[in-house]
Design a protein around this motif. Structure first.
Motif, mmCIF file in Angstrom:
data_model
loop_
_atom_site.group_PDB
_atom_site.id
_atom_site.type_symbol
_atom_site.label_atom_id
_atom_site.label_comp_id
_atom_site.label_asym_id
_atom_site.label_seq_id
_atom_site.Cartn_x
_atom_site.Cartn_y
_atom_site.Cartn_z
ATOM 1 N N TRP A 180 0.821 -1.203 0.000
ATOM 2 C CA TRP A 180 0.000 0.000 0.000
ATOM 3 C C TRP A 180 0.858 1.256 0.000
ATOM 4 N N SER A 181 1.930 1.195 0.758
ATOM 5 C CA SER A 181 2.811 2.360 0.834
ATOM 6 C C SER A 181 3.403 2.682 -0.529
ATOM 7 N N GLN A 182 3.866 1.639 -1.223
ATOM 8 C CA GLN A 182 4.461 1.888 -2.534
ATOM 9 C C GLN A 182 3.420 2.347 -3.538
ATOM 10 N N ALA A 183 2.210 1.766 -3.461
ATOM 11 C CA ALA A 183 1.151 2.207 -4.370
ATOM 12 C C ALA A 183 0.834 3.681 -4.134
ATOM 13 N N PRO B 45 -4.199 -12.892 -3.710
ATOM 14 C CA PRO B 45 -4.776 -13.163 -5.025
ATOM 15 C C PRO B 45 -5.134 -11.948 -5.880
ATOM 16 N N HIS B 46 -5.844 -10.985 -5.359
ATOM 17 C CA HIS B 46 -6.283 -9.899 -6.239
ATOM 18 C C HIS B 46 -5.297 -8.739 -6.287
ATOM 19 N N TYR B 47 -4.391 -8.697 -5.348
ATOM 20 C CA TYR B 47 -3.463 -7.577 -5.293
ATOM 21 C C TYR B 47 -2.295 -7.767 -6.253
ATOM 22 N N CYS B 126 5.069 -11.689 -10.556
ATOM 23 C CA CYS B 126 4.115 -11.286 -9.529
ATOM 24 C C CYS B 126 2.719 -11.156 -10.116
ATOM 25 N N ALA B 127 2.609 -10.547 -11.303
ATOM 26 C CA ALA B 127 1.288 -10.235 -11.844
ATOM 27 C C ALA B 127 0.552 -11.480 -12.320
#
Lengths: 302, 338
Positions: A180-183, B45-47, B126-127
């Motif tokens: 989250w931090s990087q996003a 999974p979704h991240y 990763c993706a």
């Protein structure tokens, strides 16, 4: 001609490129500061958020103030803003232009700090590990509330606890927060770059003529101030020269009065005698130096 | 002539080589940024897809816009586009040329980032780790796992230390597979970019070369004209400031003379230059008053020929600025001899 060109280039390039250079140096300094700073999260429930957010927001404020201080134009703008109108009207567009130019340059280093902090992730992990929902992570489900707070607070400290070191839940929380931090960091950077791009692209569409005038007169004020200081420096040099000459002349007259001796009219040594100004032995020099300290001449060469 | 040519060459080479330099620095900076950036796949999974594709595509976009922002010509292009026609017509071919040239330079750093990312392989791994073909690479018949569970297990492939699906599909197998695809994509991308650049460079002279040369000349001209205009304005501002300050000091010393009602004692001829440089300010009180007046009451932005103290003040209108001091000096010398 060459000297004229050199001086002109100095005056022209000095304000813009020096300020851009300082801006870039501050940005590099902020990255260097961050990498050399030894971030050490307290890993205690009440202190984590204060420390994490403090490290994220206090240095940018400091860098912003440094950016304002190091910029020569801030003093110029303040002076132009506060001076009485007198015989020269004040142009608000010039003051606004100076203000926006100063703010833009001063904001670069703080933004770099915040973005680097977010992309690295340590600050956010430290600040928000205690606010995580323990239900989402497997290892914290069956623990009492107080203990779960303690455990969550210890997440940023890898080496603290034997139990925590290899815990998959700790790593999961850490990874989640870092993601989250990087996003957030990349998003902020994207928004700022889009804003900068739009500002540069769209600015000529609005009031271009006013902008050109404001820019010209702000450069003019800067140059006028520099030339005024230069003129004053030259004036004070000549003033000082005259003042000291008068002082030596008065000393010389006094010595002649006391001694009742005529000055020797040497033919070849006239140039040297002029420089010596009639002061030719140790006592006279000592007297002159003492007089210079105890009784400085008045500031009046008329 | 030499000075003009030197200045011209400086400006001409400056724009092109400066922009090329910035372009190269940004490309290096993008590789440096990638190696300094700590890639941290969320392994959820979704991240995974969002994070992986985000890191693959958002920084190139940022670098592309940054390439435009750092290019000084962008405001020149916008200005040329939006200016009123006036007495000079606008040529859209010139605007197109400027835009293309800026866009080409701005595309280099994003292309470098994309290549480096694909060749490294972490982003694609990763993706797309949840889309690995388990049937062909692993043991799809592994029981007791719902679809959601399988997704969760596959999502942990990039994070070796928490991977628990070794029976489903071996970690090394999946990583190698994804990395192989990623590197193949990377090399294809580099090949495509290079082929495109080659085609553009070699085929362009076949199409309207004359028009191209014209557009390039006039875009350089607009850039140089703008720089020369800025330089001339700065030079003018400098001269303006010098004369303004000189008149300020002259005005101050005239006021003093009027206030004290006596002629200043003129220094002998050989010290005339130094006395003149003292600008009529010869004591502390006068200097303090000058400095105070500079702040409180700045002179107007209006350079004027100074008024003569004698009867024929009208004669001063057409004369250049340097003359006025001469008659005054002569008058003063005459009186002091008497």
């Amino acid at each position: 001609m060459d000297r004229f060109r050199m001086i002109f280039q100095y005056f022209q390039s000095n304000s813009e490129s020096v300020m851009n250079g300082i801006c870039g140096l501050l940005a590099l300094a902020s990255v260097k500061m961050y990498t050399s700073f030894d971030f050490s999260c307290p890993c205690l429930p009440q202190y984590n958020m204060a420390y994490g957010l403090g490290i994220m927001f206090v240095p940018p404020v400091i860098l912003f103030l440094c950016g304002l201080i190091l910029n020569r134009q801030s003093l110029l703008m303040l002076e132009e803003w506060r001076r009485p109108p007198g015989r020269r009207k004040k142009d608000l567009a010039v003051i606004r232009y100076l203000c926006s130019s100063i703010m833009q340059r001063a904001m670069v280093a703080p933004v770099v700090w915040i973005v680097v902090t977010l992309l690295d992730g340590k600050c956010l992990i430290c600040a928000f590990s205690g606010s995580m929902d323990p239900e989402k992570f497997v290892g914290f489900a069956n623990v009492s509330t107080v203990q779960v707070q303690q455990l969550l607070a210890k997440v940023p400290c890898k080496d603290d606890d034997e139990l925590m070191r290899n815990s998959t839940s700790r790593k999961a929380v850490s990874r989640y927060l870092r993601c989250w931090s990087q996003a957030l960091g990349w998003s902020i950077l994207l928004v700022l770059i889009i804003a900068a791009f739009l500002a540069r692209w769209l600015r000529p569409c609005f009031n271009q003529a006013t902008l050109l005038q404001a820019r010209h007169w702000s450069n003019y004020i800067d140059m006028e101030q520099k030339i005024f200081e230069e003129t004053c420096c030259e004036h004070s040099r000549l003033f000082a020269h005259k003042c000291i000459l008068h002082f030596f002349e008065s000393m010389q007259q006094e010595i002649q009065l006391h001694r009742f001796s005529l000055p020797r009219e040497g033919e070849g040594a006239e140039g040297e005698e002029d420089l010596l100004r009639g002061i030719t032995d140790q006592d006279q020099v000592n007297k002159l130096l003492k007089r210079w300290y105890y009784e400085k001449p008045p500031l009046d060469v008329s | 002539m030499d000075k003009f040519r030197m200045i011209f060459q400086f400006f001409q080479s400056n724009q092109e080589s400066f922009m090329n330099g910035i372009c190269g620095i940004m490309a290096l900076a993008s590789t440096q940024m990638y190696s300094a950036f700590d890639f941290n796949c969320p392994c959820l999974p979704h991240y995974n897809l969002a994070y992986g594709l985000g890191i693959l595509l958002v920084p190139p976009f940022i670098l592309f816009l940054l390439g435009f922002v750092l290019n000084n010509n962008i405001s020149m292009l916008a200005e040329e586009w939006r200016r009123p026609q006036g007495q000079r017509g606008k040529d859209p071919a010139v605007l197109r040329y400027m835009f293309c040239s800026m866009a080409q330079r701005a595309m280099i750093a994003p292309a470098v980032w994309l290549s480096v990312t694909l060749l490294d392989g972490k982003c694609i791994t990763c993706a797309f780790c949840t889309s690995v073909p388990v049937e062909t690479l692993g043991n799809a018949s592994h029981p007791h796992l719902s679809q959601g569970e399988i997704q969760r297990v596959l999502a942990r492939i990039p994070c070796k230390e928490i991977y628990n699906g070794q029976q489903l599909i071996a970690n090394e197998v999946a990583v190698r597979y994804l990395r192989c695809i990623s590197q193949a994509l990377g090399w294809c991308f580099v090949l495509l970019m290079t082929a495109l650049a080659f085609l553009v460079r070699s085929i362009r002279p076949c199409f309207s070369q004359a028009a191209f040369l014209k557009s390039r000349y006039w875009s350089h001209y607009i850039d140089i004209e703008r720089k020369l205009f800025d330089e001339t304005c700065a030079e003018h501002a400098r001269s303006f400031a010098k004369v303004c300050i000189q008149q300020f000091f002259e005005g101050m010393s005239t006021d003093l003379v009027a206030a004290h009602c006596h002629l200043p004692r003129k220094a002998p001829a050989d010290a005339g230059e130094a006395a003149e440089k003292l600008l009529g300010i010869t004591n502390q009180g006068t200097m303090n008053m000058a400095l105070k007046s500079w702040h409180r009451c700045k002179p107007p932005l209006n350079l004027h020929p100074p008024a003569f103290p004698t009867g024929n003040g009208q004669a001063g209108e057409g004369e250049p600025l340097t003359h006025p001091s001469a008659p005054r000096r002569e008058t003063a010398a005459y009186y002091s001899w008497v």
